[in-house]
Design a protein around this motif. Structure first.
Motif, mmCIF file in Angstrom:
data_model
loop_
_atom_site.group_PDB
_atom_site.id
_atom_site.type_symbol
_atom_site.label_atom_id
_atom_site.label_comp_id
_atom_site.label_asym_id
_atom_site.label_seq_id
_atom_site.Cartn_x
_atom_site.Cartn_y
_atom_site.Cartn_z
ATOM 1 N N SER A 1 9.953 -8.253 -3.205
ATOM 2 C CA SER A 1 8.867 -8.973 -3.867
ATOM 3 C C SER A 1 7.816 -8.035 -4.470
ATOM 4 O O SER A 1 7.060 -8.440 -5.345
ATOM 5 N N ASN A 2 7.765 -6.761 -4.004
ATOM 6 C CA ASN A 2 6.742 -5.865 -4.551
ATOM 7 C C ASN A 2 7.211 -5.109 -5.787
ATOM 8 O O ASN A 2 6.495 -4.267 -6.302
ATOM 9 N N ILE A 3 8.412 -5.416 -6.220
ATOM 10 C CA ILE A 3 8.953 -4.727 -7.388
ATOM 11 C C ILE A 3 8.133 -5.060 -8.628
ATOM 12 O O ILE A 3 7.778 -6.212 -8.866
ATOM 13 N N ILE A 4 7.873 -4.022 -9.415
ATOM 14 C CA ILE A 4 7.256 -4.252 -10.729
ATOM 15 C C ILE A 4 8.385 -4.157 -11.745
ATOM 16 O O ILE A 4 8.962 -3.087 -11.955
ATOM 17 N N TYR A 5 8.720 -5.281 -12.324
ATOM 18 C CA TYR A 5 9.905 -5.334 -13.174
ATOM 19 C C TYR A 5 9.516 -5.222 -14.644
ATOM 20 O O TYR A 5 8.933 -6.154 -15.216
ATOM 21 N N LEU A 6 9.813 -4.075 -15.234
ATOM 22 C CA LEU A 6 9.482 -3.834 -16.646
ATOM 23 C C LEU A 6 10.744 -3.460 -17.423
ATOM 24 O O LEU A 6 10.758 -2.511 -18.210
ATOM 25 N N LEU B 1 10.197 6.584 -10.878
ATOM 26 C CA LEU B 1 9.511 5.294 -11.059
ATOM 27 C C LEU B 1 10.067 4.275 -10.065
ATOM 28 O O LEU B 1 9.323 3.483 -9.483
ATOM 29 N N ASP B 2 11.377 4.329 -9.860
ATOM 30 C CA ASP B 2 12.016 3.410 -8.915
ATOM 31 C C ASP B 2 11.440 3.622 -7.508
ATOM 32 O O ASP B 2 11.159 2.661 -6.783
ATOM 33 N N MET B 3 11.222 4.895 -7.148
ATOM 34 C CA MET B 3 10.663 5.186 -5.821
ATOM 35 C C MET B 3 9.245 4.627 -5.700
ATOM 36 O O MET B 3 8.783 4.316 -4.622
ATOM 37 N N ALA B 4 8.583 4.488 -6.864
ATOM 38 C CA ALA B 4 7.237 3.902 -6.855
ATOM 39 C C ALA B 4 7.314 2.373 -7.004
ATOM 40 O O ALA B 4 6.295 1.706 -7.166
ATOM 41 N N GLY B 5 8.538 1.828 -6.996
ATOM 42 C CA GLY B 5 8.708 0.364 -7.053
ATOM 43 C C GLY B 5 8.667 -0.196 -8.461
ATOM 44 O O GLY B 5 8.418 -1.390 -8.654
ATOM 45 N N ILE C 1 0.888 -3.421 -15.206
ATOM 46 C CA ILE C 1 0.751 -2.377 -16.235
ATOM 47 C C ILE C 1 -0.185 -1.277 -15.725
ATOM 48 O O ILE C 1 0.076 -0.084 -15.888
ATOM 49 N N ASP C 2 -1.257 -1.687 -15.056
ATOM 50 C CA ASP C 2 -2.196 -0.696 -14.507
ATOM 51 C C ASP C 2 -1.504 0.183 -13.476
ATOM 52 O O ASP C 2 -1.745 1.389 -13.410
ATOM 53 N N LYS C 3 -0.638 -0.407 -12.675
ATOM 54 C CA LYS C 3 0.076 0.375 -11.650
ATOM 55 C C LYS C 3 0.985 1.413 -12.328
ATOM 56 O O LYS C 3 1.040 2.577 -11.911
ATOM 57 N N LEU C 4 1.684 0.971 -13.368
ATOM 58 C CA LEU C 4 2.548 1.911 -14.094
ATOM 59 C C LEU C 4 1.691 3.059 -14.656
ATOM 60 O O LEU C 4 2.054 4.242 -14.535
ATOM 61 N N LEU C 5 0.565 2.688 -15.253
ATOM 62 C CA LEU C 5 -0.300 3.715 -15.868
ATOM 63 C C LEU C 5 -0.906 4.637 -14.811
ATOM 64 O O LEU C 5 -1.226 5.794 -15.106
ATOM 65 N N GLU C 6 -1.007 4.123 -13.614
ATOM 66 C CA GLU C 6 -1.567 4.950 -12.523
ATOM 67 C C GLU C 6 -0.549 6.007 -12.081
ATOM 68 O O GLU C 6 -0.904 7.153 -11.859
ATOM 69 N N VAL C 7 0.720 5.607 -11.983
ATOM 70 C CA VAL C 7 1.706 6.551 -11.421
ATOM 71 C C VAL C 7 2.396 7.426 -12.479
ATOM 72 O O VAL C 7 2.834 8.547 -12.173
ATOM 73 N N LEU C 8 2.492 6.923 -13.710
ATOM 74 C CA LEU C 8 3.295 7.633 -14.705
ATOM 75 C C LEU C 8 2.820 9.071 -14.991
ATOM 76 O O LEU C 8 3.645 10.004 -14.973
ATOM 77 N N PRO C 9 1.529 9.298 -15.229
ATOM 78 C CA PRO C 9 1.121 10.674 -15.569
ATOM 79 C C PRO C 9 1.487 11.680 -14.467
ATOM 80 O O PRO C 9 1.946 12.786 -14.765
ATOM 81 N N GLY C 10 1.335 11.283 -13.219
ATOM 82 C CA GLY C 10 1.656 12.174 -12.096
ATOM 83 C C GLY C 10 3.146 12.511 -12.071
ATOM 84 O O GLY C 10 3.549 13.664 -11.835
ATOM 85 N N ILE C 11 3.980 11.502 -12.335
ATOM 86 C CA ILE C 11 5.439 11.715 -12.331
ATOM 87 C C ILE C 11 5.832 12.655 -13.476
ATOM 88 O O ILE C 11 6.603 13.595 -13.293
ATOM 89 N N ILE C 12 5.264 12.410 -14.642
ATOM 90 C CA ILE C 12 5.582 13.250 -15.810
ATOM 91 C C ILE C 12 5.194 14.698 -15.501
ATOM 92 O O ILE C 12 5.968 15.636 -15.740
ATOM 93 N N ASN C 13 4.019 14.836 -14.943
ATOM 94 C CA ASN C 13 3.513 16.173 -14.628
ATOM 95 C C ASN C 13 4.437 16.886 -13.637
ATOM 96 O O ASN C 13 4.817 18.044 -13.828
ATOM 97 N N LYS C 14 4.815 16.161 -12.603
ATOM 98 C CA LYS C 14 5.676 16.733 -11.552
ATOM 99 C C LYS C 14 7.016 17.186 -12.151
ATOM 100 O O LYS C 14 7.493 18.273 -11.886
#
Ligand code: PLP
Length: 397
Positions: free
Chosen positions: A2-7, A313-317, A364-377
């Motif tokens: 249920s916590n999946i963000i489906y995009l 991203l999958d690991m971040a749900g 969308i905010d959650k995606l924007l929160e995690v994406l920059p960190g993942i890209i950087n890593k």
């Protein structure tokens, strides 16, 4: 889950509760075969008839122009094979299409080429849009058929289908459009699309998987696709998927009537996504920035492996895609992104974000929160990043 963000709604969508509700009786006690003469069977036949009427009304076509299929792939196969066969009967073995069609069209065209047909693949340029002037130039005396998609599934660009259809009509050429990604995302009225054949799929519009339709202009006599029983006017045999058909009709009605409201709701989310993601270093929006559906955004991140990005991203749900679902799992870069002129290594680092009416701003905010960190890593781990960072910009082919 249920916590999946489906995009990843261009890959498939969840079934809406209203669709599920209308289907339920046909999965339960109304299980009759629509060809049976007793009342339980007649009830199924009646439900199919009503579904056909409802779809025709929603799409503005004649009920007898709708043939139920198992989905977009079958509709595309049926349309392209049959239209090619019809054209060949009058000695016309030249077909026009584009470089970035769905594989359910492209692979059929490749098979037809082996049988002696010639295919001209129109370019889609850097913005991912076919030019009507190119189509005009591609016509030959032996052109019998043209197939061009309405909305591209990977980058969401909208093609000038009405103009293309009008031009084909003026040249007396059959025109098919794969409208699987268009229904529910763009204003949809078959009478203005000028398409003789149109493919639709249920699972992209909140109906179940395994149901779709091919809409066929009633002036055209298609050869049967599946022979056997007399279902679908004898052209597509097989006991009907009654529950799927009933659910599909509801989904079509909701997709058509809800397009405007969905787009108004999602436009600010799309703009936010675009604005924030484009602030990142070495990122590119794929496809025309304006002539695209609101639901789809596709970016390329230099120095990134698309597969690694998806896994993190999958690991971040969060569920997104790096190309079409059909090609994920293969290491080949997307043929759509290559058709835009992207080099292989950049096409590999792409991310498709596709929204639905259920997408929320919080997601969308959650995606924007995690994406920059993942890209950087991922870039820190990439042996190529230091070099890419100091290059001026991406070199399109
Ligand atoms: C543009 C397009 N055409 C055809 C298909 C195939 O549809 P289906 O999955 O219903 O066979 C898809 C699905 O990804 C699509 O996006």
């Amino acid at each position: 889950m249920s916590n999946i963000i489906y995009l990843d709604n261009a890959a498939t969508t969840r079934i809406s509760s209203t669709v599920r509700e209308v289907m339920e009786p046909y999965l339960d006690n109304l299980y009759g075969n629509a060809s049976s003469l007793y009342s339980l069977g007649r009830e199924s036949a009646r439900a199919i008839h009503k579904a056909r009427m409802d779809i025709a009304e929603a799409l503005n076509c004649d009920p007898c122009e709708i043939y139920f299929t198992s989905g977009g792939s079958e509709s595309n196969n049926w349309a392209v094979k049959s239209a090619a066969a019809l054209a060949a009967k009058s000695g016309k073995k030249h077909i026009i299409s584009s470089e970035f069609e769905h594989h359910a069209v492209l692979h059929v065209l490749q098979a037809l080429e082996k049988q002696g047909f010639e295919v001209t693949y129109l370019p889609v340029y850097e913005n991912g849009i076919v030019r009507v002037s190119d189509l005009e130039k591609a016509f030959r005396p032996d052109t019998g058929f043209c197939t061009l998609m309405h909305v591209n599934n990977e980058i969401g660009t909208i093609q000038p289908v009405s103009d293309i259809g009008a031009l084909c009509k003026a040249h007396g050429i059959l025109f098919h459009s794969d409208a699987v990604q268009a229904l529910g995302s763009v204003k949809f009225d078959i009478s203005v699309l000028n398409a003789d054949l149109l493919s639709l799929s249920g699972h992209k519009i909140h109906a179940p998987k395994g149901i779709g339709a091919l809409c066929v202009n009633n002036k055209i006599r298609l050869p049967p696709y599946i022979v056997g029983g007399a279902q679908e006017s004898g052209l597509r045999a097989g006991t009907e998927n009654v529950a799927g058909i009933v659910g599909f009709a509801k989904a079509v009605q909701e997709a058509v009537s809800g397009t405007e409201a969905k787009n108004s709701k999602l436009l600010p989310l799309k703009e936010k996504l675009c604005k924030e993601i484009m602030k990142l270093e070495k990122v590119h929006l794929n496809g025309d920035p304006e002539q695209r559906v609101v639901t789809n955004l596709n970016f390329s991140f230099e120095g990134i492996e698309g597969e690694s990005l998806l896994l993190m991203l999958d690991m971040a749900g969060i569920c997104c895609s790096s190309g079409s679902a059909c090609t994920s799992g293969s290491l080949d870069p997307s043929h759509v992104l290559l058709a835009l002129g992207l080099p292989h290594e950049i096409a590999h680092g792409s991310l498709r974000i596709s929204m639905s009416q259920y997408t929320t701003e919080a997601e969308i905010d959650k995606l924007l929160e995690v994406l920059p960190g993942i890209i950087n890593k991922l870039r820190i781990m990439s042996p190529l990043w230091e070099r890419i960072k100091n290059q001026c910009s991406i070199q399109k082919k």
